[in-house]
Design a protein around this motif. Structure first.
Motif, mmCIF file in Angstrom:
data_model
loop_
_atom_site.group_PDB
_atom_site.id
_atom_site.type_symbol
_atom_site.label_atom_id
_atom_site.label_comp_id
_atom_site.label_asym_id
_atom_site.label_seq_id
_atom_site.Cartn_x
_atom_site.Cartn_y
_atom_site.Cartn_z
ATOM 1 N N GLN A 25 7.383 5.512 -1.780
ATOM 2 C CA GLN A 25 6.902 6.883 -2.013
ATOM 3 C C GLN A 25 7.326 7.329 -3.414
ATOM 4 O O GLN A 25 8.512 7.306 -3.745
ATOM 5 N N HIS A 48 2.612 5.244 -1.891
ATOM 6 C CA HIS A 48 2.061 6.592 -1.997
ATOM 7 C C HIS A 48 2.474 7.203 -3.333
ATOM 8 O O HIS A 48 3.663 7.394 -3.577
ATOM 9 N N ALA A 49 1.511 7.483 -4.200
ATOM 10 C CA ALA A 49 1.780 8.274 -5.406
ATOM 11 C C ALA A 49 1.478 9.717 -5.030
ATOM 12 O O ALA A 49 0.379 10.024 -4.568
ATOM 13 N N ILE A 50 2.464 10.609 -5.191
ATOM 14 C CA ILE A 50 2.339 11.963 -4.640
ATOM 15 C C ILE A 50 2.532 13.017 -5.728
ATOM 16 O O ILE A 50 3.669 13.382 -6.053
ATOM 17 N N PRO A 51 1.429 13.490 -6.329
ATOM 18 C CA PRO A 51 1.592 14.555 -7.317
ATOM 19 C C PRO A 51 2.082 15.834 -6.651
ATOM 20 O O PRO A 51 1.540 16.248 -5.621
ATOM 21 N N CYS A 52 3.117 16.449 -7.211
ATOM 22 C CA CYS A 52 3.725 17.644 -6.621
ATOM 23 C C CYS A 52 3.408 18.869 -7.481
ATOM 24 O O CYS A 52 3.213 18.747 -8.686
ATOM 25 N N ILE A 61 10.405 15.407 -0.200
ATOM 26 C CA ILE A 61 9.631 14.212 0.168
ATOM 27 C C ILE A 61 10.527 12.970 0.217
ATOM 28 O O ILE A 61 10.445 12.172 1.158
ATOM 29 N N ALA A 65 11.104 10.809 3.457
ATOM 30 C CA ALA A 65 10.824 9.370 3.470
ATOM 31 C C ALA A 65 11.993 8.624 4.107
ATOM 32 O O ALA A 65 11.804 7.738 4.943
#
Lengths: 174, 192
Positions: A25, A48-52, A61, A65
């Motif tokens: 993550q 998972h690439a997760i732009p915040c 996150i 995780a």
């Protein structure tokens, strides 16, 4: 070291090390210094690439995780460190292992005066919240420091911030 | 108007395998009470604004498990942008239940923006959440129960509740123990 390995950029080697250690993550707030890692994670179907919208989400996150049995790393710029402070209570109070890679501004060679206040406060504030800070100022150091930090978090169970300095990233001339 | 603890109990009825992350305060108390302090509920008593992002991390890590975030209007408003972050990922196993009483319960009952001008379902839709519902009656509560029982896009359920105290229980405040119990439960066979 093989011919291809020597040709890899330090960013590619850092991404490889993170993946070899099972990081899946990648919450991030965009930064030019993290561009390669963000693109690599975005292109990788097994993570998972997760732009915040703001950096503290990334802290939540990464903690989530871990609760779910995965490993995350928060990618952010030094300005974002200030946004994470109260959320780091979660990390300290619950003893979450936690890793963040911070690209520095307001540091070596900085010319934008708006960047100094937060940039210079990064280490004292992170340390005050219980994080160990490790600096990396050249490409070799960057890779070995991330590797060391992964051991300290995954095996040692501590929370660590690796700071990529502007000596490594290059100071922006504006 | 619905009463908070019975409404949440009705919503959680029959979901004994669900992983739950709560925001601080009344949401944590109600969930601890309803689940009888089960290790599958991670109940926070601080770090306001973190429940939704924590739930996202759990949901992405455990795609085969249903994950529920239970929080309040003030807690969600503090980091409302997290709904956009969640909408971009749109995990198919995540629901967010907001017990919306229009006030900050822990600090003396000052009103939040939802008491007058703000509508959380509209905000959730606007930030990209595809399944949303506002619950004001028992019938709507039944519909909400069905919605979270149906796998699909991330759902946000806003339950309008009357001001009033949460369940009078003392939640476990040992963060390391909560983390360790929750993670062990998730990774054990029992938790699967």
């Amino acid at each position: 070291m093989s011919e291809t390995a020597t040709e890899l950029s330090w960013q590619e080697r850092v991404y490889r090390v993170l993946r070899e250690h099972g990081v899946t993550q990648f919450p991030y707030v965009p930064d030019a210094g993290h561009r390669f890692l963000i693109e690599a994670a975005t292109a990788d179907p097994s993570v998972h690439a997760i732009p915040c919208t703001t950096e503290e989400e990334g802290v939540g996150i990464v903690a989530g995780a871990h609760l779910g049995g995965e490993t995350g790393v928060l990618l952010m710029q030094s300005s974002g460190v200030g946004n994470t402070i109260n959320f780091l209570s979660l990390i300290q109070h619950c003893s979450f292992p936690f890793l963040t890679l911070v690209t520095m501004r307001g540091d070596f060679g900085e010319q934008n005066p708006w960047q100094f206040a937060m940039g210079q406060a990064v280490e004292p504030t992170l340390n005050a919240m219980g994080l160990i800070t490790l600096r990396a100022d050249d490409p070799e150091q960057a890779v070995s420091t991330v590797e060391a930090a992964l051991g300290m978090t995954q095996v040692g169970g501590r929370s660590v911030a690796v700071l990529f300095g502007q000596r490594l990233l290059g100071a922006k001339k504006f | 108007m619905l009463e908070r603890t019975p409404a949440l109990a009705a919503l959680l009825d029959g979901t004994d395998d669900r992983l739950i992350v709560t925001g601080l305060g009344s949401a944590a108390n109600d969930v601890a009470y309803i689940t009888d302090f089960a290790p599958r509920a991670f109940t926070m008593d601080g770090v306001m604004g973190a429940a939704a992002s924590l739930g996202l991390g759990v949901a992405l890590a455990q795609p085969a498990r249903e994950v529920l975030v239970v929080t309040g209007d003030g807690e969600l408003l503090m980091n409302i942008g997290t709904l956009a972050t969640i909408a971009l990922q749109n995990p198919q196993n995540l629901g967010i239940v907001v017990l919306d009483n229009g006030l900050y319960g822990l600090t003396g009952g000052q009103t939040t923006a939802t008491a007058t001008v703000a509508d959380l379902e509209t905000v959730a839709r606007g930030l990209g959440i595809r399944r949303t519902l506002t619950v004001r009656s028992d019938d709507e509560l039944t519909a909400a129960h069905e919605l979270i029982a149906t796998p699909g896009d991330t759902a946000v359920i806003v339950v309008k509740v009357a001001p009033g105290p949460a369940a009078a229980v003392r939640i476990d405040r040992d963060g390391s123990r909560l983390r360790s119990n929750f993670r062990s439960y998730v990774l054990s066979e029992v938790g699967r």
